[in-house]
Every structure is written in structure tokens, then in C-alpha cells.
Design a protein around this motif. Structure first.
Motif, PDB file in Angstrom:
ATOM      1  N   GLU A  89       0.809  -1.223   0.000  1.00 24.29           N
ATOM      2  CA  GLU A  89       0.000   0.000   0.000  1.00 24.29           C
ATOM      3  C   GLU A  89       0.840   1.270   0.000  1.00 24.29           C
ATOM      4  O   GLU A  89       0.395   2.294  -0.502  1.00 24.29           O
ATOM      5  N   GLN A  90       2.044   1.233   0.578  1.00 21.63           N
ATOM      6  CA  GLN A  90       2.851   2.469   0.645  1.00 21.63           C
ATOM      7  C   GLN A  90       3.670   2.706  -0.623  1.00 21.63           C
ATOM      8  O   GLN A  90       4.215   3.785  -0.808  1.00 21.63           O
ATOM      9  N   ASP A  91       3.819   1.679  -1.444  1.00 25.30           N
ATOM     10  CA  ASP A  91       4.784   1.761  -2.543  1.00 25.30           C
ATOM     11  C   ASP A  91       4.242   2.535  -3.737  1.00 25.30           C
ATOM     12  O   ASP A  91       3.080   2.392  -4.116  1.00 25.30           O
ATOM     13  N   VAL A  92       5.124   3.350  -4.339  1.00 27.55           N
ATOM     14  CA  VAL A  92       4.722   4.177  -5.482  1.00 27.55           C
ATOM     15  C   VAL A  92       5.648   3.967  -6.678  1.00 27.55           C
ATOM     16  O   VAL A  92       5.484   4.608  -7.707  1.00 27.55           O
ATOM     17  N   ASP A  93       6.626   3.075  -6.535  1.00 21.78           N
ATOM     18  CA  ASP A  93       7.658   2.889  -7.542  1.00 21.78           C
ATOM     19  C   ASP A  93       7.405   1.555  -8.250  1.00 21.78           C
ATOM     20  O   ASP A  93       7.393   0.499  -7.606  1.00 21.78           O
ATOM     21  N   LEU A  94       7.210   1.596  -9.567  1.00 25.62           N
ATOM     22  CA  LEU A  94       6.911   0.360 -10.293  1.00 25.62           C
ATOM     23  C   LEU A  94       8.087  -0.614 -10.249  1.00 25.62           C
ATOM     24  O   LEU A  94       7.894  -1.830 -10.304  1.00 25.62           O
ATOM     25  N   ASP A 137      -2.361   0.986  -3.480  1.00 24.68           N
ATOM     26  CA  ASP A 137      -3.440   1.948  -3.216  1.00 24.68           C
ATOM     27  C   ASP A 137      -3.560   2.797  -4.478  1.00 24.68           C
ATOM     28  O   ASP A 137      -2.593   3.460  -4.878  1.00 24.68           O
ATOM     29  N   VAL A 138      -4.717   2.791  -5.112  1.00 26.17           N
ATOM     30  CA  VAL A 138      -4.832   3.423  -6.434  1.00 26.17           C
ATOM     31  C   VAL A 138      -4.505   4.915  -6.396  1.00 26.17           C
ATOM     32  O   VAL A 138      -4.038   5.463  -7.395  1.00 26.17           O
ATOM     33  N   LEU A 139      -4.738   5.581  -5.276  1.00 26.43           N
ATOM     34  CA  LEU A 139      -4.466   7.021  -5.218  1.00 26.43           C
ATOM     35  C   LEU A 139      -3.051   7.315  -4.711  1.00 26.43           C
ATOM     36  O   LEU A 139      -2.410   8.253  -5.196  1.00 26.43           O
ATOM     37  N   TYR A 140      -2.533   6.553  -3.755  1.00 21.08           N
ATOM     38  CA  TYR A 140      -1.130   6.762  -3.361  1.00 21.08           C
ATOM     39  C   TYR A 140      -0.212   6.521  -4.561  1.00 21.08           C
ATOM     40  O   TYR A 140       0.788   7.204  -4.750  1.00 21.08           O
ATOM     41  N   LEU A 141      -0.561   5.507  -5.348  1.00 22.35           N
ATOM     42  CA  LEU A 141       0.322   5.046  -6.432  1.00 22.35           C
ATOM     43  C   LEU A 141       0.331   5.988  -7.630  1.00 22.35           C
ATOM     44  O   LEU A 141       1.300   6.026  -8.385  1.00 22.35           O
ATOM     45  N   SER A 166      -4.174   4.063 -14.070  1.00 22.18           N
ATOM     46  CA  SER A 166      -3.273   3.586 -15.128  1.00 22.18           C
ATOM     47  C   SER A 166      -2.072   2.852 -14.529  1.00 22.18           C
ATOM     48  O   SER A 166      -1.719   1.753 -14.974  1.00 22.18           O
ATOM     49  N   LYS A 167      -1.443   3.450 -13.513  1.00 20.06           N
ATOM     50  CA  LYS A 167      -0.285   2.797 -12.896  1.00 20.06           C
ATOM     51  C   LYS A 167      -0.702   1.538 -12.147  1.00 20.06           C
ATOM     52  O   LYS A 167       0.032   0.548 -12.111  1.00 20.06           O
ATOM     53  N   THR A 168      -1.894   1.568 -11.548  1.00 23.07           N
ATOM     54  CA  THR A 168      -2.348   0.376 -10.819  1.00 23.07           C
ATOM     55  C   THR A 168      -2.579  -0.780 -11.789  1.00 23.07           C
ATOM     56  O   THR A 168      -2.287  -1.938 -11.463  1.00 23.07           O
ATOM     57  N   LEU A 169      -3.076  -0.470 -12.974  1.00 22.75           N
ATOM     58  CA  LEU A 169      -3.267  -1.531 -13.972  1.00 22.75           C
ATOM     59  C   LEU A 169      -1.918  -2.136 -14.379  1.00 22.75           C
ATOM     60  O   LEU A 169      -1.818  -3.340 -14.617  1.00 22.75           O
ATOM     61  N   ARG A 170      -0.885  -1.288 -14.421  1.00 24.75           N
ATOM     62  CA  ARG A 170       0.445  -1.826 -14.748  1.00 24.75           C
ATOM     63  C   ARG A 170       0.907  -2.791 -13.654  1.00 24.75           C
ATOM     64  O   ARG A 170       1.450  -3.858 -13.941  1.00 24.75           O
ATOM     65  N   VAL A 171       0.712  -2.412 -12.386  1.00 27.94           N
ATOM     66  CA  VAL A 171       1.076  -3.302 -11.275  1.00 27.94           C
ATOM     67  C   VAL A 171       0.259  -4.594 -11.344  1.00 27.94           C
ATOM     68  O   VAL A 171       0.790  -5.699 -11.162  1.00 27.94           O
ATOM     69  N   ALA A 172      -1.015  -4.462 -11.644  1.00 23.27           N
ATOM     70  CA  ALA A 172      -1.885  -5.650 -11.699  1.00 23.27           C
ATOM     71  C   ALA A 172      -1.433  -6.600 -12.804  1.00 23.27           C
ATOM     72  O   ALA A 172      -1.491  -7.827 -12.637  1.00 23.27           O
ATOM     73  N   ARG A 173      -0.971  -6.036 -13.917  1.00 21.08           N
ATOM     74  CA  ARG A 173      -0.495  -6.913 -15.004  1.00 21.08           C
ATOM     75  C   ARG A 173       0.793  -7.628 -14.597  1.00 21.08           C
ATOM     76  O   ARG A 173       0.986  -8.802 -14.909  1.00 21.08           O
ATOM     77  N   LEU A 174       1.694  -6.915 -13.890  1.00 20.36           N
ATOM     78  CA  LEU A 174       2.912  -7.576 -13.394  1.00 20.36           C
ATOM     79  C   LEU A 174       2.539  -8.734 -12.470  1.00 20.36           C
ATOM     80  O   LEU A 174       3.116  -9.820 -12.548  1.00 20.36           O
ATOM     81  N   VAL A 197      -4.456  -9.373  -6.671  1.00 22.21           N
ATOM     82  CA  VAL A 197      -4.347  -7.977  -6.243  1.00 22.21           C
ATOM     83  C   VAL A 197      -5.560  -7.631  -5.377  1.00 22.21           C
ATOM     84  O   VAL A 197      -6.700  -7.714  -5.842  1.00 22.21           O
ATOM     85  N   THR A 198      -5.287  -7.288  -4.147  1.00 15.59           N
ATOM     86  CA  THR A 198      -6.338  -6.845  -3.220  1.00 15.59           C
ATOM     87  C   THR A 198      -5.962  -5.437  -2.775  1.00 15.59           C
ATOM     88  O   THR A 198      -5.217  -5.255  -1.818  1.00 15.59           O
TER      89      THR A 198
END
Ligand SMILES: [Mg+2]
Length: 385
Positions: free
Chosen positions: A234-239, A257-261, A265-273, A281-282
């Protein structure tokens, strides 16, 4: 389709963003909560100048452009501010298409199973167990999360013995309910493993941030030693960090966290990884601002969505600032589920009374001031990229 106007409406806690395109279509988004007045300043200084005048339909490309331009500022505030732009542009895309955002990213409207998420450590185990039992019975939740250890506690408990007492108390009070815990980075590896064995003995299924969140190898040591799902992110913002977290399987469940991150768009990238490694992904969604609605749309679309939406059960006494943000009841709970409607965009409307009380700032195409850094660097960006 050029983006012509970006407005913020903020208090110290909440900052909504309204984006307007050249055809007059608008979208509403939100920056991450807390210190939202500072985030609004970052938004107008470091986000808006790179976005205005750009094509607002390719959100991924615009987010990437701003990340290149502001690459010396990779941290929290830039991402908190970026989330306001990203989520406003996704809402705009949905409004333009007449479809909910979930449908734009491969999902559909419909129900999302939620877990009742306690934010509190000040309650005794007995009071917390009774409270969660009552809330699950009243609202039909089939899963609930409670807090153990102390936030960033270095093995000190909230008070001595609370962790050992609350695990049996809550699990005994919630037969048939999935139980989750959050340690908020509270333990050392050895203590985290000992507590994890106790959680396993009591049938708890989700163990969040057992050790300091930034220490991926320590988190992996805990995950390797236990059967229970160890979760975090939840704290991480770096892909790059998410990539390491996923590739090394430091956690079993990834929790951006979709807003911290920085937005959807960036959350979808994390979800694909995570999907590439077969990991669920929860997301983290700890209050009833826009973060929960964006997460609902995301969960309706992800092939590797986790089992449930985090749904804060704390009310006005704990989160006075989250009252009266939206018109209607976008977060109504029915039988333990929330619902993504078929309304365009996020399907929410910000309460006009709230906007009237908020501080308002505007950046417009041609008149934006990105400060000396942006003025100096803009030519470099345009020439180099
Ligand atoms: Mg957490």
C-alpha cells in the motif's frame, strides 16, 4: 482532444480535481487524501503544466509524459497529485463513452464483495470482537479485518498482550467469516513469524504488512516461513519496487493503493505484473473517498482481482472529513457487497455544498505556471522526447 482546464477543490484532507477538455466534457478525480492542500500545490506546479494542451484520451501516455518530465520527483506527493489527474481523465473517458470505467478496462458493472475493515487499535479485544460481530451480522459481511501489533511498532504492542488476546477473541466471535489482520509494519521477522503461527492456528487467512513495509527481503522471510497469505504494497509508489516485490514473491497478495500510487493507469500496470506471476491484487482502500470507488471499478475488471474490496467501517467519529463528499449513497452495502452502477465514469457526483466550502484553484492552457523548474525544463522535454 486537448485538455484545456484543470481545477482543484481542496481542504487539508481532500482534494478533488475537475478536468475539462476542449469539447467541454469534464471529469472528476481525486488526489490521495491527507495533506491535500500540499498535494493541490504540487498538482498545479508539477502535474498541470505538463498535462494542459495535451491529448487527454491517451491517459497512459500522458501519465508517462509527466513521469518523464518530473523524473527527479518520483516520490509520494507527485504520485498523490498525479492520481487526481489520472482519475479525472478516466471519469472523463467514461462520460464521453457513456459507460462506467469498469467497462472501459475490460470489466462490467455489478456487485463487489467487501470485507469490513477496522482501522482501530484503541479498542479492547472484547469490544472489537463484539463490534465486528454486530457489523457483520447487520450488513452481511462475510469477511473482516482487525489490527494487531502497533503501527510501525518495533515489536511493542498497542498495549502488552493485546495481539495475543485479540486473535482468539475476534476469530471466536466470527465463525464462518473470513478473518484478516493488519500489522502495519509492527513486528521484527522473528516476532512476525511467531504471531503468524498463532494466526494460522486460528484460521486467519490474510496477514498484512507484518514487518517494516520497505524491507522486501524481511517480508519474504516471513512469507517463506508461513502458510498464511502475507500481503503488502500500500505504501509503494515505484513500479520498480513492485516488480521486485512480485518477481521475488516477497508477498503472496499485492496491495497497491490506487491514489497513493498515482491513479488507475499505474495500478493496472502493477496488476499486469502480478497477473504474469499468478498473484492476486487486493488493493488498499482505507476510507470512503474516491479511492474506494476507483477500487470497486478495478476489482470488477481485473482477471487477478483478490477476494474482496477493503471497506472501512469507521464513521464520522474517526473520519469526520469523509462526511458529505458525494451526492446520494455510492457506498451502500447490501449483504456484504457494494455495487458498481452502469452510470458513466465513476458514477459519482461530488456534493456541490462540499465544493462550495473548499478552496478553489485553476490552471488553464496557456496560462499555467509550472514554476522556474518547469519553464527551464519544458524546452528540454519537448526537444528530447
Ligand atoms: Mg494496511
Amino acid at each position: 482532444m486537448r485538455l484545456t482546464r484543470l481545477e482543484t477543490f481542496h481542504t487539508e484532507f481532500v482534494c478533488f480535481v475537475r478536468a475539462t477538455a476542449e469539447d467541454g466534457v469534464i471529469g472528476w478525480g481525486q488526489c490521495a487524501t491527507y495533506n491535500a492542500d500540499i498535494t493541490a500545490a504540487v498538482f498545479h506546479r508539477q502535474i498541470a503544466p505538463w498535462a494542459l494542451g495535451q491529448d487527454c484520451r491517451d491517459i497512459d501516455a500522458l501519465v508517462a509524459r509527466i513521469e518523464r518530465a518530473e523524473h527527479k520527483f518520483p516520490g509520494s506527493y507527485r504520485n498523490r497529485a498525479m492520481a487526481g489527474l489520472d482519475t479525472a481523465l478516466w471519469d472523463m473517458a467514461g462520460r464521453r463513452a457513456g459507460r462506467p470505467v469498469a467497462a472501459l478496462i475490460g470489466g462490467s458493472p455489478g456487485p463487489v464483495r467487501a470485507y469490513a475493515s477496522s482501522m482501530r487499535r484503541d479498542l479492547t479485544p472484547e469490544v472489537e470482537a463484539e463490534r465486528l460481530k454486530r457489523i457483520c451480522a447487520e450488513q452481511g459481511f462475510t469477511a473482516a479485518k482487525f489490527r494487531i501489533g502497533a503501527e510501525m511498532g518495533e515489536d511493542r504492542d498497542q498495549w502488552e498482550g493485546r495481539t495475543e488476546a485479540i486473535i482468539p477473541a475476534v476469530t471466536a466471535a466470527l465463525p464462518g467469516i473470513d478473518t484478516l489482520v493488519d500489522a502495519n509494519s509492527g513486528f521484527s521477522v522473528s516476532r512476525a513469524i511467531a504471531v503468524g503461527r498463532m494466526l494460522e492456528d486460528h484460521g486467519v487467512s490474510h496477514y498484512e504488512e507484518p514487518v517494516p513495509w520497505w524491507d522486501l527481503s524481511a517480508t519474504r522471510d516471513v512469507a517463506d516461513a508461513l502458510q498464511i497469505d502475507v500481503t503488502g504494497g500500500e505504501q509503494d509508489v515505484d513500479l520498480g519496487v513492485f516488480k521486485r516485490m512480485i518477481e521475488t514473491r516477497a508477498v503472496d497478495v499485492v496491495q497497491p493503493d490506487v491514489l497513493y500510487l498515482g491513479g488507475l493507469s499505474k495500478t493496472l500496470r502493477v496488476a499486469r505484473l502480478a497477473a504474469a506471476e499468478g498473484m492476486p491484487v487486493t488493493p488498499h482502500a482505507a476510507n470512503l473517498g474516491l479511492v474506494t470507488m476507483v477500487t470497486m471499478h478495478l476489482l470488477r475488471a481485473l482477471p487477478n482481482a483478490g477476494k474482496y474490496l477493503e471497506f472501512s467501517i469507521e464513521g464520522a467519529d474517526y473520519y469526520p472529513w469523509q462526511q458529505d463528499l458525494f451526492r446520494g449513497s455510492p457506498f451502500a452495502v447490501n449483504d456484504g457487497t457494494l455495487s458498481v452502477s452502469d452510470a458513466p465514469g465513476w458514477g459519482i457526483e461530488i456534493a456541490p455544498e462540499w465544493l462550495d466550502r473548499a478552496e478553489h484553484r485553476v490552471s488553464e492552457e496557456g496560462a499555467q505556471d509550472g514554476g522556474a523548474y518547469a519553464r527551464l525544463y519544458h524546452g528540454v522535454l519537448e526537444a528530447g522526447l
